[in-house]
Scaffold this motif. Structure first.
Motif, PDB file in Angstrom:
ATOM      1  N   VAL A  23       0.838  -1.193   0.000  1.00  0.00           N
ATOM      2  CA  VAL A  23       0.000   0.000   0.000  1.00  0.00           C
ATOM      3  C   VAL A  23       0.872   1.241   0.000  1.00  0.00           C
ATOM      4  CG1 VAL A  23      -1.925   1.160   1.121  1.00  0.00           C
ATOM      5  CG2 VAL A  23      -1.626  -1.300   1.395  1.00  0.00           C
ATOM      6  N   MET A  24       0.597   2.151  -0.936  1.00  0.00           N
ATOM      7  CA  MET A  24       1.349   3.397  -1.034  1.00  0.00           C
ATOM      8  C   MET A  24       0.382   4.568  -1.010  1.00  0.00           C
ATOM      9  SD  MET A  24       4.041   2.035  -3.905  1.00  0.00           S
ATOM     10  CE  MET A  24       2.796   0.949  -4.592  1.00  0.00           C
ATOM     11  N   PRO A  25       0.072   5.099   0.191  1.00  0.00           N
ATOM     12  CA  PRO A  25      -0.894   6.195   0.278  1.00  0.00           C
ATOM     13  C   PRO A  25      -0.282   7.529  -0.124  1.00  0.00           C
ATOM     14  CG  PRO A  25      -0.075   5.648   2.446  1.00  0.00           C
ATOM     15  CD  PRO A  25       0.537   4.652   1.500  1.00  0.00           C
ATOM     16  N   ASN A  26      -1.122   8.444  -0.591  1.00  0.00           N
ATOM     17  CA  ASN A  26      -0.720   9.824  -0.839  1.00  0.00           C
ATOM     18  C   ASN A  26      -1.936  10.705  -0.618  1.00  0.00           C
ATOM     19  OD1 ASN A  26      -2.223  10.039  -3.445  1.00  0.00           O
ATOM     20  ND2 ASN A  26      -0.676   8.586  -4.147  1.00  0.00           N
ATOM     21  N   THR A  27      -1.793  12.001  -0.830  1.00  0.00           N
ATOM     22  CA  THR A  27      -2.887  12.916  -0.524  1.00  0.00           C
ATOM     23  C   THR A  27      -4.078  12.738  -1.453  1.00  0.00           C
ATOM     24  OG1 THR A  27      -1.830  14.604  -1.903  1.00  0.00           O
ATOM     25  CG2 THR A  27      -1.371  14.654   0.470  1.00  0.00           C
ATOM     26  N   LYS A  28      -3.903  12.097  -2.602  1.00  0.00           N
ATOM     27  CA  LYS A  28      -5.001  11.908  -3.550  1.00  0.00           C
ATOM     28  C   LYS A  28      -5.720  10.580  -3.375  1.00  0.00           C
ATOM     29  CE  LYS A  28      -2.892  14.805  -7.130  1.00  0.00           C
ATOM     30  NZ  LYS A  28      -2.404  14.872  -8.541  1.00  0.00           N
ATOM     31  N   GLY A  29      -5.181   9.716  -2.552  1.00  0.00           N
ATOM     32  CA  GLY A  29      -5.784   8.403  -2.365  1.00  0.00           C
ATOM     33  C   GLY A  29      -4.715   7.394  -2.018  1.00  0.00           C
ATOM     34  N   LEU A  30      -4.745   6.245  -2.670  1.00  0.00           N
ATOM     35  CA  LEU A  30      -3.702   5.256  -2.433  1.00  0.00           C
ATOM     36  C   LEU A  30      -3.545   4.346  -3.640  1.00  0.00           C
ATOM     37  CD1 LEU A  30      -4.918   2.151  -1.747  1.00  0.00           C
ATOM     38  CD2 LEU A  30      -5.729   3.367   0.272  1.00  0.00           C
ATOM     39  N   GLU A  31      -2.349   3.829  -3.783  1.00  0.00           N
ATOM     40  CA  GLU A  31      -2.048   2.839  -4.813  1.00  0.00           C
ATOM     41  C   GLU A  31      -1.833   1.507  -4.119  1.00  0.00           C
ATOM     42  OE1 GLU A  31       1.691   1.912  -7.741  1.00  0.00           O
ATOM     43  OE2 GLU A  31       0.832   3.923  -7.857  1.00  0.00           O
ATOM     44  N   LEU A  32      -2.446   0.482  -4.660  1.00  0.00           N
ATOM     45  CA  LEU A  32      -2.385  -0.850  -4.067  1.00  0.00           C
ATOM     46  C   LEU A  32      -1.812  -1.824  -5.081  1.00  0.00           C
ATOM     47  CD1 LEU A  32      -3.175  -2.896  -1.805  1.00  0.00           C
ATOM     48  CD2 LEU A  32      -5.431  -3.007  -2.875  1.00  0.00           C
ATOM     49  N   LEU A  33      -0.737  -2.498  -4.716  1.00  0.00           N
ATOM     50  CA  LEU A  33      -0.148  -3.549  -5.553  1.00  0.00           C
ATOM     51  C   LEU A  33      -0.475  -4.901  -4.918  1.00  0.00           C
ATOM     52  CD1 LEU A  33       3.394  -2.139  -6.457  1.00  0.00           C
ATOM     53  CD2 LEU A  33       1.366  -2.239  -7.912  1.00  0.00           C
ATOM     54  N   ILE A  34      -1.150  -5.752  -5.689  1.00  0.00           N
ATOM     55  CA  ILE A  34      -1.519  -7.082  -5.222  1.00  0.00           C
ATOM     56  C   ILE A  34      -0.701  -8.100  -6.015  1.00  0.00           C
ATOM     57  CG2 ILE A  34      -3.415  -8.682  -4.807  1.00  0.00           C
ATOM     58  CD1 ILE A  34      -5.333  -6.281  -5.168  1.00  0.00           C
ATOM     59  N   THR A  35       0.084  -8.893  -5.320  1.00  0.00           N
ATOM     60  CA  THR A  35       1.003  -9.807  -5.996  1.00  0.00           C
ATOM     61  C   THR A  35       0.808 -11.231  -5.489  1.00  0.00           C
ATOM     62  OG1 THR A  35       2.633  -8.021  -6.105  1.00  0.00           O
ATOM     63  CG2 THR A  35       3.423 -10.246  -6.566  1.00  0.00           C
ATOM     64  N   LYS A  36       0.723 -12.180  -6.426  1.00  0.00           N
ATOM     65  CA  LYS A  36       0.658 -13.598  -6.057  1.00  0.00           C
ATOM     66  C   LYS A  36       2.033 -14.092  -5.632  1.00  0.00           C
ATOM     67  CE  LYS A  36      -1.219 -15.292  -9.836  1.00  0.00           C
ATOM     68  NZ  LYS A  36      -1.817 -16.285 -10.763  1.00  0.00           N
ATOM     69  N   ILE A  37       2.047 -14.889  -4.573  1.00  0.00           N
ATOM     70  CA  ILE A  37       3.287 -15.507  -4.142  1.00  0.00           C
ATOM     71  C   ILE A  37       3.469 -16.813  -4.909  1.00  0.00           C
ATOM     72  CG2 ILE A  37       4.516 -16.540  -2.197  1.00  0.00           C
ATOM     73  CD1 ILE A  37       3.023 -14.677  -0.364  1.00  0.00           C
ATOM     74  N   PRO A  38       4.625 -17.029  -5.543  1.00  0.00           N
ATOM     75  CA  PRO A  38       4.843 -18.280  -6.279  1.00  0.00           C
ATOM     76  C   PRO A  38       4.578 -19.490  -5.404  1.00  0.00           C
ATOM     77  CG  PRO A  38       6.610 -16.715  -6.710  1.00  0.00           C
ATOM     78  CD  PRO A  38       5.769 -16.116  -5.612  1.00  0.00           C
ATOM     79  N   SER A  39       4.045 -20.535  -6.012  1.00  0.00           N
ATOM     80  CA  SER A  39       3.628 -21.717  -5.259  1.00  0.00           C
ATOM     81  C   SER A  39       4.764 -22.327  -4.454  1.00  0.00           C
ATOM     82  CB  SER A  39       3.052 -22.771  -6.214  1.00  0.00           C
ATOM     83  OG  SER A  39       3.998 -23.101  -7.222  1.00  0.00           O
ATOM     84  N   GLU A  40       5.994 -22.255  -4.982  1.00  0.00           N
ATOM     85  CA  GLU A  40       7.101 -22.858  -4.252  1.00  0.00           C
ATOM     86  C   GLU A  40       7.458 -22.048  -2.998  1.00  0.00           C
ATOM     87  OE1 GLU A  40       8.820 -20.419  -7.719  1.00  0.00           O
ATOM     88  OE2 GLU A  40       7.186 -21.845  -7.335  1.00  0.00           O
ATOM     89  N   MET A  41       6.968 -20.792  -2.928  1.00  0.00           N
ATOM     90  CA  MET A  41       7.229 -19.967  -1.757  1.00  0.00           C
ATOM     91  C   MET A  41       5.983 -19.833  -0.895  1.00  0.00           C
ATOM     92  SD  MET A  41       9.363 -16.890  -3.580  1.00  0.00           S
ATOM     93  CE  MET A  41       9.433 -15.971  -2.055  1.00  0.00           C
ATOM     94  N   ASP A  42       4.903 -20.456  -1.321  1.00  0.00           N
ATOM     95  CA  ASP A  42       3.603 -20.299  -0.659  1.00  0.00           C
ATOM     96  C   ASP A  42       3.571 -21.069   0.647  1.00  0.00           C
ATOM     97  OD1 ASP A  42       1.019 -20.032   0.090  1.00  0.00           O
ATOM     98  OD2 ASP A  42       0.139 -20.900  -1.728  1.00  0.00           O
ATOM     99  N   ASP A  43       3.517 -20.326   1.758  1.00  0.00           N
ATOM    100  CA  ASP A  43       3.389 -20.986   3.057  1.00  0.00           C
ATOM    101  C   ASP A  43       1.990 -20.807   3.610  1.00  0.00           C
ATOM    102  OD1 ASP A  43       3.384 -18.326   3.609  1.00  0.00           O
ATOM    103  OD2 ASP A  43       5.023 -18.376   5.074  1.00  0.00           O
ATOM    104  N   LYS A  44       1.048 -20.488   2.692  1.00  0.00           N
ATOM    105  CA  LYS A  44      -0.356 -20.330   3.051  1.00  0.00           C
ATOM    106  C   LYS A  44      -0.603 -19.160   4.000  1.00  0.00           C
ATOM    107  CE  LYS A  44      -1.308 -23.821   0.524  1.00  0.00           C
ATOM    108  NZ  LYS A  44      -1.884 -23.614  -0.804  1.00  0.00           N
ATOM    109  N   THR A  45       0.318 -18.212   3.990  1.00  0.00           N
ATOM    110  CA  THR A  45       0.115 -17.010   4.784  1.00  0.00           C
ATOM    111  C   THR A  45       0.039 -15.821   3.856  1.00  0.00           C
ATOM    112  OG1 THR A  45       2.496 -16.633   5.050  1.00  0.00           O
ATOM    113  CG2 THR A  45       1.396 -17.958   6.728  1.00  0.00           C
ATOM    114  N   THR A  46      -0.517 -14.764   4.351  1.00  0.00           N
ATOM    115  CA  THR A  46      -0.661 -13.550   3.565  1.00  0.00           C
ATOM    116  C   THR A  46       0.173 -12.442   4.169  1.00  0.00           C
ATOM    117  OG1 THR A  46      -2.911 -14.116   2.914  1.00  0.00           O
ATOM    118  CG2 THR A  46      -2.289 -11.814   2.733  1.00  0.00           C
TER     119      THR A  46
END
Length: 214
Positions: free
Chosen positions: A64-87
């Motif tokens: 999350v990158m907030p600024n005075t106009k709102g915010l930018e949100l980057l949503i990224t999938k974690i590769p399956s080999e690194m997936d520990d089922k946590t967010t």
């Protein structure tokens, strides 16, 4: 709301302030309990993932990158080999960001300035809008002191605790003059605001605002 599918593993979302208002969320919420806001970003993910490429059991990261106009949100999938089922949910990599800000504040404030015997002067500044406080943060750098931001009765209050003996580039009058350009100097007791107001940012409010809203 603007949505960009950067690639198959990343979605970029920009939410303007009016988008947040429609969803009952304020940028200030992001500076509070992040667990309370996590469900909001999952709802955004469900809304923008029209191709259903992000499955419900797919681990993701939210940046999350907030600024005075709102915010930018980057949503990224974690590769399956690194997936520990946590967010992973972070506000500009929040832990490291705060560490960096606090380290910078420590550099700007000497040990003697933080001692209990240092001569202190407190200035209380009120703002009609949060953006006015952000503007001040970009133009006032405390070399010796701490800053606390509160919200009280629909207004924002900045409590500046200055370590007078350690001031070099700016004196108390200089700081008051700069603060008065962006807010209103208050005569009421800062203790009242601290007791009855809601604390938004503690000790390094100016530094945090400069970091998050640059």
């Amino acid at each position: 709301m603007e949505v960009e599918h950067v690639n198959e593993n990343m979605i970029r979302v920009f939410l303007a302030n009016h988008d947040l208002e429609e969803r009952g969320v304020d940028v200030l919420d992001l500076l509070g309990n992040r667990k309370q806001i996590e469900s909001f970003f999952y709802s955004i993910l469900e809304e923008v993932d029209t191709d259903h490429k992000f499955s419900k059991d797919q681990a993701v990261t939210f940046q999350v990158m907030p600024n005075t106009k709102g915010l930018e949100l980057l949503i990224t999938k974690i590769p399956s080999e690194m997936d520990d089922k946590t967010t992973d949910f972070n506000l500009l990599d929040e832990d490291s960001a705060k560490t960096e800000v606090e380290a910078k504040a420590t550099e700007d404030t000497t040990d003697s300035a933080t001692s209990s015997t240092a001569k202190q002067q407190v200035i209380l500044v009120s703002f009609d809008q949060f953006e006015d406080f952000v503007d001040l943060s970009r133009n006032l750098v405390l070399e010796a002191g701490q800053s606390d931001l509160y919200q009280y009765q629909g207004r924002f209050y900045l409590k500046l605790t200055l370590f007078v003996d350690e001031l070099r580039n700016l004196n108390v009058d200089d700081i008051q003059a700069i603060a008065a350009e962006y807010g209103n100097l208050e005569t009421q007791a800062p203790e009242t605001i601290a007791e009855f107001g809601q604390e938004v940012m503690s000790q390094t409010a100016l530094e945090l605002a400069r970091y998050y809203f640059r």
